[in-house]
Design an enzyme around this catalytic site. Structure first.
Site, mmCIF file in Angstrom:
data_model
loop_
_atom_site.group_PDB
_atom_site.id
_atom_site.type_symbol
_atom_site.label_atom_id
_atom_site.label_comp_id
_atom_site.label_asym_id
_atom_site.label_seq_id
_atom_site.Cartn_x
_atom_site.Cartn_y
_atom_site.Cartn_z
ATOM 1 N N ASP A 102 0.833 -1.210 0.000
ATOM 2 C CA ASP A 102 0.000 0.000 0.000
ATOM 3 C C ASP A 102 0.867 1.258 0.000
ATOM 4 O O ASP A 102 1.998 1.250 0.484
ATOM 5 C CB ASP A 102 -0.921 -0.015 1.231
ATOM 6 N N GLY A 106 -0.083 5.393 -4.403
ATOM 7 C CA GLY A 106 -0.701 6.662 -4.795
ATOM 8 C C GLY A 106 -0.089 7.821 -4.026
ATOM 9 O O GLY A 106 0.273 8.852 -4.609
ATOM 10 N N HIS A 163 2.168 3.302 -9.065
ATOM 11 C CA HIS A 163 1.939 1.876 -9.340
ATOM 12 C C HIS A 163 3.084 1.305 -10.181
ATOM 13 O O HIS A 163 3.543 0.185 -9.946
ATOM 14 C CB HIS A 163 0.609 1.675 -10.063
ATOM 15 N N LEU A 204 10.781 -20.576 -4.379
ATOM 16 C CA LEU A 204 9.821 -19.700 -3.710
ATOM 17 C C LEU A 204 8.491 -19.777 -4.466
ATOM 18 O O LEU A 204 8.482 -19.755 -5.695
ATOM 19 C CB LEU A 204 10.352 -18.256 -3.751
#
Ligand code: IPE
Ligand code: IPE
Ligand code: MG
Length: 252
Positions: free
Chosen positions: A24, A27, A41, A135
């Protein structure tokens, strides 16, 4: 793979086997620089590369990244389209690198909402990386924790219709195999960047006993050093799983 933390007490290791991250702050990272949110982004994709590499190096077995929530459709159309384009680009460009790194890719979420081209790319990327073992990278896309529990319940009832008339027989072991991430153990460490302290409908079932780490660092700035910080914090936690501190000391 059932490693239910409410049914058995899991082993605690220094490095988490499974790390789940809410990426997060893209923006706000951009807005702070007077750039369009979409620039954040794009930079966020670079952070994904860094963190995949760092986790592989540290011996993390499962890394799960929240890329697009079932509620993110509420964003302006232009931003949603850009996020879809970035997802397509990443699938087109990054899979060779993932193969070199030994990364197996999985995408979880309600993929029916995506267009056919994107779904084909997802299926192809998963198929090409299926044998990799270093992974497992899971991208949660159009994912919602409540959707996951409900879709698992529906699949379970389809497979065991007799349970509809005997609901008391339903337990965790029956539901677990139908959750979207049934192939992974529950995350030991959850990280949310960007300063908010909430789950935002991520893995609500699987986070029952996960250590929750929140950092103000915006996702595009997240790197191996920030990950080390989160791991150091994780190592400092006392994971009791319902027991007392004294019981843990006795065990040692
Ligand atoms: C996370 O960053 C990326 C997605 C949800 C796709 P945001 O876009 O939520 O960034 P902020 O929270 O507005 O800064
Ligand atoms: C959560 O971030 C979803 C992803 C990172 C994909 P949001 O930015 O959408 O969460 P809220 O709206 O602040 O809770
Ligand atoms: Mg956000």
């Amino acid at each position: 793979m059932s490693t239910s933390s409410t049914r058995i007490i899991p082993n605690v290791s220094d490095t988490p086997r499974h790390v789940a991250i809410i990426m997060d702050g893209n923006g706000r990272w951009a807005t702070k620089r007077l750039l369009p949110r979409t620039a954040g982004h794009a930079r966020g994709v670079q952070a994904v590369r860094r963190v995949v590499e760092a986790c592989a190096r540290q011996g993390v077995e499962y890394l799960t990244l929240f890329a697009f929530s079932s509620e993110n459709w509420r964003r302006p159309q232009q931003e949603v389209s850009l996020l879809m384009r970035l997802f397509v680009q990443a699938l087109e460009k990054e899979v060779d690198k993932l193969i070199k790194q030994g990364v197996r890719l999985r995408v979880v979420g309600d993929l029916g909402a995506f267009d056919e081209h994107l779904r084909d790319l997802i299926r192809a990327a998963e198929a090409r990386t299926v044998h990799n073992t270093t992974l497992t990278l899971t991208i949660a896309a159009n994912y919602g924790g409540r959707w996951d529990v409900l879709q698992a319940m529906q699949k379970m009832l389809r497979a065991h219709p007799e349970l509809a008339t005997a609901p008391g027989d339903i337990d965790e072991t029956l539901l677990d195999p139908y959750l979207a991430m049934a192939y992974a153990p529950e995350p030991e460490l959850f990280i949310r960047t960007g300063g908010e302290q909430r789950i935002s409908n991520f893995l609500i079932w699987q986070l029952a006993y996960t250590e929750l780490y929140f950092t103000d660092c915006f996702w595009p700035d997240f790197n191996a050093k920030e990950l080390d910080r989160a791991f150091a914090w994780y190592r400092s936690r006392e994971r009791r799983f319902g027991r007392t501190s004294a019981q843990l000391t006795e065990q040692e």
